[in-house]
Every structure is written in C-alpha cells, then in structure tokens.
Design an enzyme around this catalytic site. Structure first.
Site, mmCIF file in Angstrom:
data_model
loop_
_atom_site.group_PDB
_atom_site.id
_atom_site.type_symbol
_atom_site.label_atom_id
_atom_site.label_comp_id
_atom_site.label_asym_id
_atom_site.label_seq_id
_atom_site.Cartn_x
_atom_site.Cartn_y
_atom_site.Cartn_z
ATOM 1 N N TRP A 15 -11.456 -16.626 99.872
ATOM 2 C CA TRP A 15 -12.233 -17.780 100.372
ATOM 3 C C TRP A 15 -11.302 -18.738 101.101
ATOM 4 O O TRP A 15 -10.074 -18.636 100.933
ATOM 5 C CB TRP A 15 -12.943 -18.509 99.215
ATOM 6 C CG TRP A 15 -14.212 -19.186 99.670
ATOM 7 C CD1 TRP A 15 -14.424 -20.519 99.795
ATOM 8 C CD2 TRP A 15 -15.414 -18.537 100.071
ATOM 9 N NE1 TRP A 15 -15.705 -20.747 100.260
ATOM 10 C CE2 TRP A 15 -16.325 -19.546 100.449
ATOM 11 C CE3 TRP A 15 -15.825 -17.202 100.187
ATOM 12 C CZ2 TRP A 15 -17.620 -19.266 100.916
ATOM 13 C CZ3 TRP A 15 -17.102 -16.924 100.646
ATOM 14 C CH2 TRP A 15 -17.986 -17.952 101.000
ATOM 15 N N ASP B 275 -11.462 -27.187 106.275
ATOM 16 C CA ASP B 275 -12.438 -28.227 106.593
ATOM 17 C C ASP B 275 -13.723 -28.016 105.794
ATOM 18 O O ASP B 275 -13.863 -27.024 105.075
ATOM 19 C CB ASP B 275 -12.735 -28.241 108.098
ATOM 20 C CG ASP B 275 -13.551 -27.047 108.547
ATOM 21 O OD1 ASP B 275 -13.333 -25.921 108.028
ATOM 22 O OD2 ASP B 275 -14.427 -27.212 109.402
ATOM 23 N N GLU C 121 -15.325 -24.733 105.883
ATOM 24 C CA GLU C 121 -14.582 -23.649 105.238
ATOM 25 C C GLU C 121 -13.964 -22.677 106.228
ATOM 26 O O GLU C 121 -13.806 -21.494 105.933
ATOM 27 C CB GLU C 121 -15.505 -22.878 104.262
ATOM 28 C CG GLU C 121 -16.488 -23.749 103.515
ATOM 29 C CD GLU C 121 -17.169 -23.049 102.352
ATOM 30 O OE1 GLU C 121 -18.153 -22.348 102.597
ATOM 31 O OE2 GLU C 121 -16.708 -23.221 101.208
ATOM 32 N N GLU C 122 -13.644 -23.160 107.399
ATOM 33 C CA GLU C 122 -13.172 -22.250 108.442
ATOM 34 C C GLU C 122 -11.799 -22.598 109.000
ATOM 35 O O GLU C 122 -11.017 -21.708 109.316
ATOM 36 C CB GLU C 122 -14.178 -22.241 109.611
ATOM 37 C CG GLU C 122 -15.515 -21.674 109.228
ATOM 38 C CD GLU C 122 -16.573 -21.863 110.291
ATOM 39 O OE1 GLU C 122 -17.538 -21.095 110.293
ATOM 40 O OE2 GLU C 122 -16.434 -22.783 111.126
ATOM 41 N N GLU D 83 -30.968 -23.839 105.282
ATOM 42 C CA GLU D 83 -29.739 -24.399 105.832
ATOM 43 C C GLU D 83 -29.886 -24.663 107.337
ATOM 44 O O GLU D 83 -29.469 -25.697 107.851
ATOM 45 C CB GLU D 83 -28.582 -23.415 105.576
ATOM 46 C CG GLU D 83 -27.233 -23.873 106.096
ATOM 47 C CD GLU D 83 -26.163 -22.797 105.865
ATOM 48 O OE1 GLU D 83 -26.206 -21.738 106.535
ATOM 49 O OE2 GLU D 83 -25.297 -23.014 104.994
#
Ligand code: NOJ
Ligand code: NOJ
Length: 577
Positions: free
Chosen positions: A139, A195, A198-199, A421
């Site tokens: 992750w 960030d 999550e990237e 989402e």
C-alpha cells in the site's frame, strides 16, 4: 441590480430557483446521508457487520473496489462530523458513538503494522482491517495526515468534555491518545508522505495544513489541562512556514504536492480550506481560509480544470458550476467526478459567505480578482461593505454558484439517495465504491455550512509566518541558544516529480540519511531553498540529493562544507554538482 441579473443569467437559473432546488435536494438527502454515515459504523451499523465498535468502514463494497477496510483519514473526517453535531448541540444522541470511536482509535494506535509499532512510525499506517488487525498487503504508506486528522477530532471532543466539567476523563484517557498522534506529527512532519489519494510520495499541502492545525490545537489543549505541549507551537511555526511554499503565484493556485509530476491542481487544496476553516481568522491567506484571496483564486483554477475533461460538463457556461474530481489528470476508474470533491467546492463558498457576513465586508484583491470577475466582469479591487450593492450582488452570485454546485451533485444522485465515491464522467451514473462514508460526511458538512453551522475555532486567528523559518521536527533538539539560521540555496534543474533534498553531518541535517533528508522548496525554481537552524560556530558538511520515483542521486564528491557564525544568520548559494 444589473450585476445581480448578470450573475443569474450566468448560472442559467434564477437565484431562487437554484436555492429551491438545493433546498429540496437537501431536505431529502440530509437524512439519507446521516443514515448512510451511521450505517457504516460498527458494531451495529446496518452495513458494517464485522466491524468492531467505533470502526468506520470506508464503504461496504467488497470488490471493484474492495473498500471494506477502515482508513484513519476517512474515519477521522467522518467522526469530525459526528463530534461537531454532538458538541454543537445538533444531535446529542451521538455521545456513545464518539466514545466508541476513541476506544477504537486507542486500540488501533497500538497495533503493530507494516509502518511500524506505536513508537516507530506505526501511527502513519493508512488503513486497517475492520476487526482492528493490521492490513499487511502492499500500500502507499505511510500517510501522515491520519494522526493529525484523528487528533483534531479527538481534541474537538476533549474541549467539549472540558466545557462540561469532565476534565479527569480528558486528562487520564483522551490526552494520552491525542499526545501519541501529536508527538508523531511533531517529529515527522518534514518527512515525505503519501498524499491523501495514496498515490504521490512527497510533501502534500493537505497533510501539511492539517498537521499545522493539529499542533496548534494540541498546544492549546495541553495548556488548558496543564500538560506539556511546549514543542507543538514551535513545530507548528515550521509547518506554517512550509505551508506557504505550496502557493504558485504565477498560476494563482496551490500546488497540491511537491512531487507527482502533475499540474498540482487538486481537490486536496479545496479540502484543506474547508477542513482548516476557522471563522475567527477572517479571510486570512496565511492559513488559506475559505474566503482568502489565495483560496478563492485556487478554487477557480481548480474548478476550471474540470470543465473540459468530463463530458457531462460540456456545454456548461464557463462561469457556471460543474462536477469536479480529485485532479484533472486522474486515471482511477478512468478519472471521474467525485461527490466529495464537488461538495467541497460548495462548502468552501458557504464558509466564505459566513465569514464575509461576520466581517461585514468583502475584499477583492488582485489575487482574487479573476474569481470575482466570473460574476461581474468589471468588479474592481477594493473592500465592499455589506451595505453596498456590490457586496449584495457578489455574495448573491457566490451563493448561487454554491447552490448550483450542490445541484450538480443532486442531478447525479440516484433516486435512492445513495452516494458512491464517483459518478461517470460520460453518463453521470454512480461509479466505484457504493455508500462511501466519506461521501455522506461531505454532504453533511456542506449542508451544515449552508445552514450557518460554524465549527469550533482551532486558533487560526492572528497567526503570522515567522521571519526565519525554523527547521523541521525530526532533529528533536531546539530551543536552547547557540543556533544560527542558515539558508541553503542551490541552483538545480529537475524533471517533473523530482525533488531536491538536503542532508549532512549533523542531527539538524539528518546525519547523512537520504531517507530522512530535508525537502527543499522549489518556490523560486530552478533555485531550491531551505532555511535550517544549525549549531553556531560549527563546521558542517552537507550535500544535496535528488529523489525521483524513490531513486536517490547524490551530488558528486567532495562534500560541501561551511562554518556557521557565532550568531545571526547565514546564506550559502550553491549549484548542483
Ligand atoms: C487505491 C487508492 O485508494 C486510490 O486513491 C488510488 O487512486 C488507487 N489505489 C490507484 O493507485
Ligand atoms: C481512495 C481515496 O483516494 C482515499 O483518499 C480514501 O482514503 C480511500 N479511497 C478510502 O475511501
């Protein structure tokens, strides 16, 4: 009057029609959003079976995507709504849930995970299994906004408990949980982070801003209950300095991340404004308040970035509300509008309206001129008192734009009111995770702002950027005499996503560690700069390094060296070697 009609014509609907459509949407959607949020909290939420008490599932979706996990960021933002509703007296039945959250977080903090243990970095772990065990798959970790957001939610609760004479519980139970997160923030804020999407691994505006907020609130809470929090304000000053460096004066927007190789236009920055809103700070740009000129300029640049990338936005006038997403370059599910991003645009404007109302005036600066000229192409720089017709026309146009933005989400909300989402950029159909808890929270905070609900102040009023920016948190020492502020400038050309860092022979320069080297600011690119407090009268060696996609390149030998003076400040100007 002409100005007013102009704004309405741009919105394509009359102001009362927009308000009415927002009103009727909110009347049905608000209870659905509240129920949807509560359904995703364990152990008794109807969609959260298997989640421990106080655990927020991100979404009940178990495939494409599997979001049946608990993220610290999502959970803390969701529980900020719960705690605000409780502490502002909107829903006093939520107290049990708030207690469940704090117990769950107390447990999760202690769970060893791939980011570390509670004392070795584990607090930066972004997500856990819903039974409170560690998620051990690959992750983007760590994500250092989580501990900051969690402490902000818990501090808000703690302050209310203190107001209600519950100080023993705050000192004995809540403070130790809060302190762990604050200490983590204080000692790691100048380390790189993934960030909020999550990237991108670099420094991130949202993370820096929420860390700054948390430390300010933490210092105030510590003082209130007689605990030591003396380092928090000093570290917050460093964060506030660093926060300024994200502003891109040429583009008139905040660059979301220091890495990532994108334009930097990102909902990250709009979320920052709404989640660090403090009405007592007025339209202060130092903390990017919702009505500050920088935040308004940024909002326009951000919204405009989505006009041509989603086909559902095509044909909409260039000054009318549109659907927005995370960032225009997004490719997750091919890149689509997000409910929470679009609601954030509306919320920033509702917050701005509340602030102008409390100030009794509205200020147009050269920085915010382009934002206001969307509504009146001839408005001029100046301060407009609330008694003026310009104030009336501009605030009415802003309200219409905000209501129109809510109506965009309304148009793409399915008939059962469920908020996923994303929604499809071509068809407008719901997409990705269903019943995203954060989507529901974002609807509720936007609706609350529209209703005039003002969250508790966090101490943003009157903050100023120190003239010498202190060094970051990881060196530990500080405060004692005998330091000199050394500004490092290095001329270095880089490619998108590549950053220049500084490391060297002393603690303050991270003892030659490339993994914890100090990120320099590219505000004056191709000159990269950083000011660090170093021991006085010391001879120090250092090097610049460049990091791209995790790959470290050192400057060639030999080491650079300098001797600091006995007091004052000192500047070195180098060229990358
Ligand atoms: C899952 C993350 O949650 C999401 O934010 C990201 O865009 C995708 N992975 C792709 O990296
Ligand atoms: C993906 C988003 O990018 C991230 O911000 C969020 O925490 C997770 N999904 C869970 O909702």
């Amino acid at each position: 009057m002409r100005l007013f009609q102009y704004a309405l014509a741009l919105a394509g609907l009359s102001a009362s029609a927009l308000a009415q459509s927002a009103d009727s949407y909110i009347a049905t959607e608000a209870p659905i959003a509240k129920a949807g949020l509560l359904a995703n909290i364990g152990p008794s939420g109807s969609k959260a079976s298997g989640a421990k008490s106080g655990i927020v599932i991100a979404s009940p979706s178990t495939s494409n995507p599997n979001y049946l996990y608990t993220w610290t960021r999502d959970s803390s933002l969701v529980f900020k709504v719960v705690v605000d509703q409780l502490t502002l007296g909107l829903d006093t039945s939520l107290r049990g849930l708030a207690d469940g959250f704090l117990v769950a977080q107390q447990t999760i903090q202690q769970v060893s995970n791939p980011s570390g243990t509670v004392s070795t970095g584990g607090l930066g772990e972004p997500k856990f299994n819903i039974d409170e065990t560690a998620f051990t798959g690959a992750w983007g970790r760590p994500q250092r906004d989580g501990p900051a957001l969690r402490s902000t939610t818990l501090i808000t609760y703690a302050n209310w408990l203190l107001d209600n004479s519950n100080s023993t519980f705050v000192t004995n139970t809540l403070w130790p949980i809060i302190k762990l997160d604050l200490d983590y923030v204080a000692s790691n804020w100048n380390q790189s982070t993934f960030d909020l999407w999550e990237e991108v691994q670099s420094s991130s505006f949202f993370t820096t801003a929420v860390q700054h907020r948390a430390l300010r609130q933490g210092a105030a809470l510590a003082a209130r209950i007689g605990q030591s929090g003396s380092t928090y304000n000093a570290q917050a000053a460093g964060l506030l300095c660093f926060l300024q460096s994200y502003w891109n004066p040429t583009g008139g927007y905040v660059t979301a991340n220091t890495g990532g190789g994108r334009s930097g236009r990102d909902a990250n920055t709009v979320l920052t404004s709404i989640h660090t809103f403090d009405i007592t700070a007025g339209c202060d740009a130092t903390t990017f308040q919702p009505c500050s000129d920088k935040a308004l300029s940024n909002l326009k640049v951000y919204v405009d970035a989505f006009r041509s990338v989603y086909s559902i936005n095509s044909g909409i006038a260039s000054t009318s509300p549109v659907a927005t997403g995370r960032y225009p370059e997004d490719s997750y599910y091919s890149g689509n509008p997000w409910y929470l991003a679009t609601f954030a645009v509306a919320e920033q404007l509702y917050d701005a309206l509340l602030t102008w109302q409390s100030l009794g005036s509205l200020n147009v600066t050269s920085t915010s001129l382009a934002f206001f000229r969307q509504f009146n192409s001839t408005v001029a720089v100046g301060t407009y008192p609330s008694s003026s017709s310009t104030y009336a026309a501009l605030t009415s146009a802003v309200k219409s734009f905000a209501d129109g933005t809510v109506s965009v989400n309304a148009k793409y909300t399915p008939s059962n009111g469920g908020l996923s989402e994303q929604y499809d950029k071509n068809s407008g159909s719901p997409l990705s995770a269903v019943d995203l808890t954060w989507s529901y929270a974002s609807a509720l905070t936007a609706f609350m702002a529209r209703n005039g609900t003002v969250p508790a102040s966090w101490g943003a009023a009157g903050l100023t950027v120190p003239s010498t920016c202190p060094s970051g948190g990881s060196s530990g020492s500080g405060g004692s005499g005998g330091t000199v502020a050394v500004t490092f400038n290095v001329h270095a050309t880089t490619v998108w996503g590549e950053n220049i860092y500084l490391t060297g022979s002393v603690n303050e320069l991270q003892n030659w560690s490339p993994s914890t080297a100090l990120l320099m600011s590219s505000a004056n690119y191709p000159t990269w700069s950083l000011t660090v407090n170093l021991p006085a009268s010391a001879s120090i060696q250092y090097k610049y390094i460049r990091i791209f996609n995790g790959a470290v390149t050192w400057e060639s030998d030999p080491n650079n060296s300098l001797t600091t003076p006995s007091s004052g400040s000192f500047t070195v100007n180098d060229s990358w070697r």
